[in-house]
Design an enzyme around this catalytic site. Structure first.
Site, mmCIF file in Angstrom:
data_model
loop_
_atom_site.group_PDB
_atom_site.id
_atom_site.type_symbol
_atom_site.label_atom_id
_atom_site.label_comp_id
_atom_site.label_asym_id
_atom_site.label_seq_id
_atom_site.Cartn_x
_atom_site.Cartn_y
_atom_site.Cartn_z
ATOM 1 C CG HIS A 69 42.994 52.722 53.014
ATOM 2 N ND1 HIS A 69 42.096 53.544 53.659
ATOM 3 C CD2 HIS A 69 43.171 51.678 53.843
ATOM 4 C CE1 HIS A 69 41.761 53.019 54.833
ATOM 5 N NE2 HIS A 69 42.405 51.876 54.967
ATOM 6 C CG ASN A 85 45.871 50.383 57.641
ATOM 7 O OD1 ASN A 85 47.012 50.617 57.292
ATOM 8 N ND2 ASN A 85 44.930 51.323 57.660
ATOM 9 C CG HIS A 94 39.626 48.012 54.126
ATOM 10 N ND1 HIS A 94 39.475 47.241 55.243
ATOM 11 C CD2 HIS A 94 40.180 49.177 54.546
ATOM 12 C CE1 HIS A 94 39.910 47.905 56.305
ATOM 13 N NE2 HIS A 94 40.350 49.088 55.906
ATOM 14 C CG HIS A 111 35.115 43.283 54.667
ATOM 15 N ND1 HIS A 111 33.827 42.803 54.596
ATOM 16 C CD2 HIS A 111 35.594 43.227 53.393
ATOM 17 C CE1 HIS A 111 33.535 42.466 53.348
ATOM 18 N NE2 HIS A 111 34.604 42.727 52.599
ATOM 19 C CG ASP A 159 37.812 56.403 53.904
ATOM 20 O OD1 ASP A 159 38.434 55.357 54.112
ATOM 21 O OD2 ASP A 159 37.372 57.136 54.834
ATOM 22 N N GLY A 193 46.918 49.115 62.441
ATOM 23 C CA GLY A 193 45.918 50.190 62.554
ATOM 24 C C GLY A 193 44.608 49.862 61.853
HETATM 25 P P1 AMP Z 1 41.142 50.825 58.363
HETATM 26 O O1 AMP Z 1 41.589 51.713 59.487
HETATM 27 O O2 AMP Z 1 42.258 50.439 57.445
HETATM 28 O O3 AMP Z 1 40.338 49.646 58.853
HETATM 29 O O4 AMP Z 1 40.202 51.726 57.462
HETATM 30 C C1 AMP Z 1 38.822 51.786 57.573
HETATM 31 C C2 AMP Z 1 38.377 52.927 56.706
HETATM 32 O O5 AMP Z 1 37.000 52.797 56.459
HETATM 33 C C3 AMP Z 1 38.623 54.312 57.308
HETATM 34 O O6 AMP Z 1 39.413 55.086 56.436
HETATM 35 C C4 AMP Z 1 37.209 54.874 57.454
HETATM 36 O O7 AMP Z 1 37.146 56.261 57.209
HETATM 37 C C5 AMP Z 1 36.451 54.088 56.400
HETATM 38 N N1 AMP Z 1 35.023 53.956 56.646
HETATM 39 C C6 AMP Z 1 34.403 53.572 57.793
HETATM 40 N N2 AMP Z 1 33.069 53.529 57.628
HETATM 41 C C7 AMP Z 1 32.838 53.877 56.344
HETATM 42 C C8 AMP Z 1 31.657 54.039 55.556
HETATM 43 N N3 AMP Z 1 30.436 53.817 56.052
HETATM 44 N N4 AMP Z 1 31.784 54.435 54.267
HETATM 45 C C9 AMP Z 1 33.005 54.676 53.741
HETATM 46 N N5 AMP Z 1 34.162 54.527 54.423
HETATM 47 C C10 AMP Z 1 34.077 54.152 55.713
#
Ligand code: AMP
Length: 120
Positions: free
Chosen positions: A97, A82, A95, A93, A28, A88
């Site tokens: 964590h 999330n 994912h 897409h 991340d 949140g």
């Molecule tokens: P969410 O809030 O669950 O949609 O999490 C999105 C996550 O993607 C956040 O923790 C961001 O820090 C992470 N994120 C956004 N852009 C990138 C990127 N280019 N490379 C790696 N992580 C990213």
């Protein structure tokens, strides 16, 4: 295309941890723990709520492989996905964590502090 689709397409760089034909894991960009990795299916599903159940079989196996590769399988880790506005979710897409590398806090997650106080 969303940010993660661009990463899958190679249009945006990522710090890759693990990959196979259908899934990708990368660090991340804004880590919330010593280890914070994002695991995604390469095909875009908006969230966990929209994903086909069959995809989760491969996703589950892949996440366990990532946790093992990161050395998190012995002490444990936290897996979060999330979903939507209240969840949140920022990137539309699916994912997961994968968070660990230290003992993690477990805190009240309500954004509205008044609501948190009312329920005491
Ligand atoms: P969410 O809030 O669950 O949609 O999490 C999105 C996550 O993607 C956040 O923790 C961001 O820090 C992470 N994120 C956004 N852009 C990138 C990127 N280019 N490379 C790696 N992580 C990213």
């Amino acid at each position: 295309m969303n940010i993660f689709e661009k990463i899958v397409a190679g249009e945006l760089p990522c710090n890759k941890v693990h990959e196979n034909e259908n899934f990708l894991a990368f660090h991340d960009i804004n880590p919330k723990a010593p280890i914070h990795v994002i695991a995604i299916p390469k095909r875009c599903y908006k969230s966990f709520h929209e994903v086909d159940e069959e995809i989760m079989v491969g996703m589950t196996k892949f996440i366990k492989e990532v946790a093992k590769k990161l050395g998190l399988d012995e002490n444990g880790y936290r897996l979060i996905t999330n979903i939507g506005y209240d969840g949140g979710q920022e990137v539309p897409h699916l994912h997961f964590h994968i968070l660990g590398g230290t003992r993690l806090r477990w805190i009240d997650l309500r954004e509205n502090e008044d609501e948190a106080k009312r329920s005491l």
